[in-house]
Design a protein around this motif. Structure first.
Motif, PDB file in Angstrom:
ATOM      1  N   HIS A  42       0.824  -1.199   0.000  1.00  0.00           N
ATOM      2  CA  HIS A  42       0.000   0.000   0.000  1.00  0.00           C
ATOM      3  C   HIS A  42       0.859   1.251   0.000  1.00  0.00           C
ATOM      4  O   HIS A  42       0.568   2.227  -0.711  1.00  0.00           O
ATOM      5  CB  HIS A  42      -0.909  -0.029   1.248  1.00  0.00           C
ATOM      6  N   TYR A  43       1.929   1.224   0.749  1.00  0.00           N
ATOM      7  CA  TYR A  43       2.831   2.363   0.813  1.00  0.00           C
ATOM      8  C   TYR A  43       3.486   2.581  -0.559  1.00  0.00           C
ATOM      9  O   TYR A  43       3.647   3.729  -1.013  1.00  0.00           O
ATOM     10  CB  TYR A  43       3.900   2.129   1.889  1.00  0.00           C
ATOM     11  N   GLU A  44       3.829   1.492  -1.222  1.00  0.00           N
ATOM     12  CA  GLU A  44       4.474   1.632  -2.533  1.00  0.00           C
ATOM     13  C   GLU A  44       3.515   2.260  -3.552  1.00  0.00           C
ATOM     14  O   GLU A  44       3.917   3.108  -4.373  1.00  0.00           O
ATOM     15  CB  GLU A  44       4.914   0.235  -3.010  1.00  0.00           C
ATOM     16  N   SER A  45       2.247   1.826  -3.465  1.00  0.00           N
ATOM     17  CA  SER A  45       1.281   2.410  -4.420  1.00  0.00           C
ATOM     18  C   SER A  45       1.063   3.895  -4.136  1.00  0.00           C
ATOM     19  O   SER A  45       0.949   4.718  -5.043  1.00  0.00           O
ATOM     20  CB  SER A  45      -0.052   1.648  -4.348  1.00  0.00           C
ATOM     21  N   LEU A  46       1.008   4.228  -2.804  1.00  0.00           N
ATOM     22  CA  LEU A  46       0.878   5.637  -2.439  1.00  0.00           C
ATOM     23  C   LEU A  46       2.082   6.430  -2.920  1.00  0.00           C
ATOM     24  O   LEU A  46       1.944   7.588  -3.399  1.00  0.00           O
ATOM     25  CB  LEU A  46       0.723   5.789  -0.932  1.00  0.00           C
ATOM     26  N   ARG A  47       3.244   5.823  -2.810  1.00  0.00           N
ATOM     27  CA  ARG A  47       4.446   6.524  -3.248  1.00  0.00           C
ATOM     28  C   ARG A  47       4.408   6.791  -4.753  1.00  0.00           C
ATOM     29  O   ARG A  47       4.777   7.870  -5.231  1.00  0.00           O
ATOM     30  CB  ARG A  47       5.681   5.683  -2.874  1.00  0.00           C
ATOM     31  N   GLN A  48       3.945   5.782  -5.486  1.00  0.00           N
ATOM     32  CA  GLN A  48       3.867   5.968  -6.939  1.00  0.00           C
ATOM     33  C   GLN A  48       2.844   7.060  -7.296  1.00  0.00           C
ATOM     34  O   GLN A  48       3.089   7.902  -8.179  1.00  0.00           O
ATOM     35  CB  GLN A  48       3.494   4.647  -7.610  1.00  0.00           C
ATOM     36  N   GLU A  49       1.677   7.018  -6.578  1.00  0.00           N
ATOM     37  CA  GLU A  49       0.655   8.042  -6.852  1.00  0.00           C
ATOM     38  C   GLU A  49       1.207   9.432  -6.528  1.00  0.00           C
ATOM     39  O   GLU A  49       0.991  10.406  -7.250  1.00  0.00           O
ATOM     40  CB  GLU A  49      -0.598   7.767  -6.023  1.00  0.00           C
ATOM     41  N   LEU A  50       1.914   9.526  -5.396  1.00  0.00           N
ATOM     42  CA  LEU A  50       2.474  10.812  -4.994  1.00  0.00           C
ATOM     43  C   LEU A  50       3.513  11.275  -6.023  1.00  0.00           C
ATOM     44  O   LEU A  50       3.584  12.477  -6.358  1.00  0.00           O
ATOM     45  CB  LEU A  50       3.098  10.673  -3.589  1.00  0.00           C
ATOM     46  N   ALA A  51       4.293  10.303  -6.492  1.00  0.00           N
ATOM     47  CA  ALA A  51       5.309  10.676  -7.486  1.00  0.00           C
ATOM     48  C   ALA A  51       4.647  11.199  -8.751  1.00  0.00           C
ATOM     49  O   ALA A  51       5.112  12.186  -9.367  1.00  0.00           O
ATOM     50  CB  ALA A  51       6.193   9.469  -7.794  1.00  0.00           C
ATOM     51  N   GLU A  52       3.524  10.580  -9.156  1.00  0.00           N
ATOM     52  CA  GLU A  52       2.822  11.042 -10.354  1.00  0.00           C
ATOM     53  C   GLU A  52       2.245  12.426 -10.114  1.00  0.00           C
ATOM     54  O   GLU A  52       2.285  13.307 -10.999  1.00  0.00           O
ATOM     55  CB  GLU A  52       1.718  10.052 -10.714  1.00  0.00           C
ATOM     56  N   GLU A  53       1.660  12.629  -8.923  1.00  0.00           N
ATOM     57  CA  GLU A  53       1.088  13.933  -8.625  1.00  0.00           C
ATOM     58  C   GLU A  53       2.184  14.996  -8.596  1.00  0.00           C
ATOM     59  O   GLU A  53       1.981  16.121  -9.077  1.00  0.00           O
ATOM     60  CB  GLU A  53       0.357  13.904  -7.285  1.00  0.00           C
TER      61      GLU A  53
END
Length: 476
Positions: free
Chosen positions: A405-416
């Motif tokens: 879950h943290y990795e997906s959040l990190r990817q979303e944050l990176a995209e944002e």
């Protein structure tokens, strides 16, 4: 040999001299009635060490082992006096007097040292060598002897009934006079071949003694001098104060006259009495032989020299067999005592082993109980370990889920962040165009602040989300 003693011939290795070894069985305990007490043995040894006289057996040495005290005594190999006299064809009164004189000499020496024998009897009057005309007499067996002390009253009931004095039978104070009574009995038997007090039973014998019930039967004393009868009568007196002492006995005319080689007023009486005796010289020895056979030895009825020699050899063989049997009996007794000791030790060990076994059993029971407790604790720990393993596995799965879950959040944050950066880049280009084109600066500032606020809010949420994830991981 006696009830608790056995005598054997021995030889000293260094000198080759032969002695008599008297083995006295020791009493093993105060409660036991077998054997001789140490006090009695020490008393006999002490008395033998104090005496040294030609008519008394001499003590040479003493040894001791676990079961016996061994007295090494002078070897007296001539046999008993009565056995010797019973083998003679005839016995004159003068010969009898010489033997009595030797007995008196030995007793006189003992009484001079205040020692009473208390067991004078034919069996204890031995000959040093019987192959001479007048053998040398030795007094033996001091097992009952006592030292008479002034002012100390001594009472006891002991000895051979036939020869004991009335004061012994009546349990009265004893002294040296008891030996004089025994000498009177021995003299009576020696001259007649009959016993003055001997009855059909022991009780009858003791009753005759206390009543002083005796006489000089004409059948037995027809050839005996009046002096000899007087000598006996003055010894067999119940009142110890009126009884002859040893000194008075030695001075009695029957002793002094018979041994006096010179002429005396009583010489004629002596000759008359001897002439009477010659009429039937074998009468006394015949009766004495009968008495000896009946009471004190196992001599055969016939009295021929050849038969006596053969019988002597038989007696020697019997004596050897008896000594062997005695040694066997001693060995058996010693073995029995050793077995009793071993049995006692075994019983003690068995009791100790039982006690130790019970103690070990209790300890083993305690150890089994402790082992069961440890096994239960081990099972409980194993269950705990399994539960911990299951918990750890669950936590590990949850951790993996949070990490994904943290990795997906990190990817979303990176995209944002990338989108914002792209947006910021486009705004920056537009801003430059407005500056060059003289656009309104207020509008540019408002847009910039709005974008910065959006960016800060996005970063703050990202930071808080990351922080929450870190706290959860630390808690697990």
């Amino acid at each position: 040999s006696g009830q608790f003693a056995i005598v054997r011939k021995c030889r000293e290795k260094s000198t080759g001299v032969q002695y008599a070894a008297k083995f006295i069985k020791k009493r093993q305990s105060r409660a036991s009635r077998r054997g001789v007490s140490r006090d009695e043995i020490e008393r006999e040894v002490t008395i033998l060490q104090q005496v040294l006289h030609p008519n008394i057996v001499e003590l040479h040495d003493i040894y001791e082992n676990k079961t016996d005290v061994v007295l090494i005594l002078e070897l007296v190999s001539g046999g008993e006096l009565f056995d010797f006299l019973a083998q003679k064809e005839s016995l004159s009164e003068e010969e009898a007097t010489r033997f009595i004189k030797q007995i008196l000499d030995g007793v006189n020496y003992l009484h001079s040292k205040k020692i009473a024998h208390f067991d004078l009897k034919p069996e204890n009057i031995m000959l040093l060598d019987k192959n001479i005309p007048i053998p040398h007499i030795k007094l033996i067996d001091f097992g009952l002897a006592h030292k008479i002390e002034d002012g100390v009253e001594f009472k006891n009931i002991f000895g051979t009934p036939e020869f004991v004095a009335p004061e012994i039978v009546n349990y009265e104070p004893l002294g040296l006079a008891a030996d004089m009574w025994s000498i009177g009995v021995i003299t009576y038997i020696l001259l007649s071949g009959a016993s003055p007090f001997l009855g059909e039973t022991k009780q009858e014998t003791l009753a005759n003694i206390t009543a002083v019930n005796f006489d000089f039967d004409e059948e037995f004393f027809s050839n005996t001098s009046d002096l000899a009868k007087d000598f006996i009568q003055r010894l067999l007196v119940k009142d110890t104060r009126k009884r002859l002492t040893i000194q008075e006995a030695l001075c009695h005319p029957w002793i002094t006259v018979r041994l006096d080689k010179e002429t005396s007023p009583l010489k004629e009486e002596t000759k008359v009495q001897e002439n009477k005796k010659v009429e039937n010289p074998q009468l006394k020895t015949k009766r004495l032989r009968e008495y000896t056979i009946k009471c004190h030895s196992s001599m055969p009825p016939n009295n021929t020299y050849a038969d006596c020699e053969r019988f002597a050899r038989v007696l020697e063989e019997v004596s050897c067999a008896e000594r062997g049997c005695g040694a066997l009996a001693v060995s058996h007794s010693s073995l029995q005592e050793d077995m009793d000791v071993l049995l006692s030790i075994y019983n003690e060990k068995e009791a100790w082993y039982k006690e130790e076994n019970e103690s070990v059993r209790r300890k083993l029971s305690q150890l089994r109980y402790e082992c069961r407790k440890i096994e239960a604790l081990q099972r409980h720990l194993q269950d705990e370990i399994v539960a911990v393993d299951i918990s750890v596995a669950g936590m590990s799965g949850r951790y993996m889920d949070l990490q994904g879950h943290y990795e997906s959040l990190r990817q979303e944050l990176a995209e944002e962040l990338k989108w914002i950066q792209d947006l910021m880049s486009s705004f920056q280009l537009e801003n430059e165009a407005c500056v060059n084109g003289n656009c309104d600066s207020v509008f540019g500032e408002d847009v910039k602040e709005s974008l910065m606020e959006l960016l800060n809010r996005s970063r703050c949420e990202e930071f808080l989300a990351g922080l929450n994830v870190g706290v959860a991981e630390s808690h697990q």
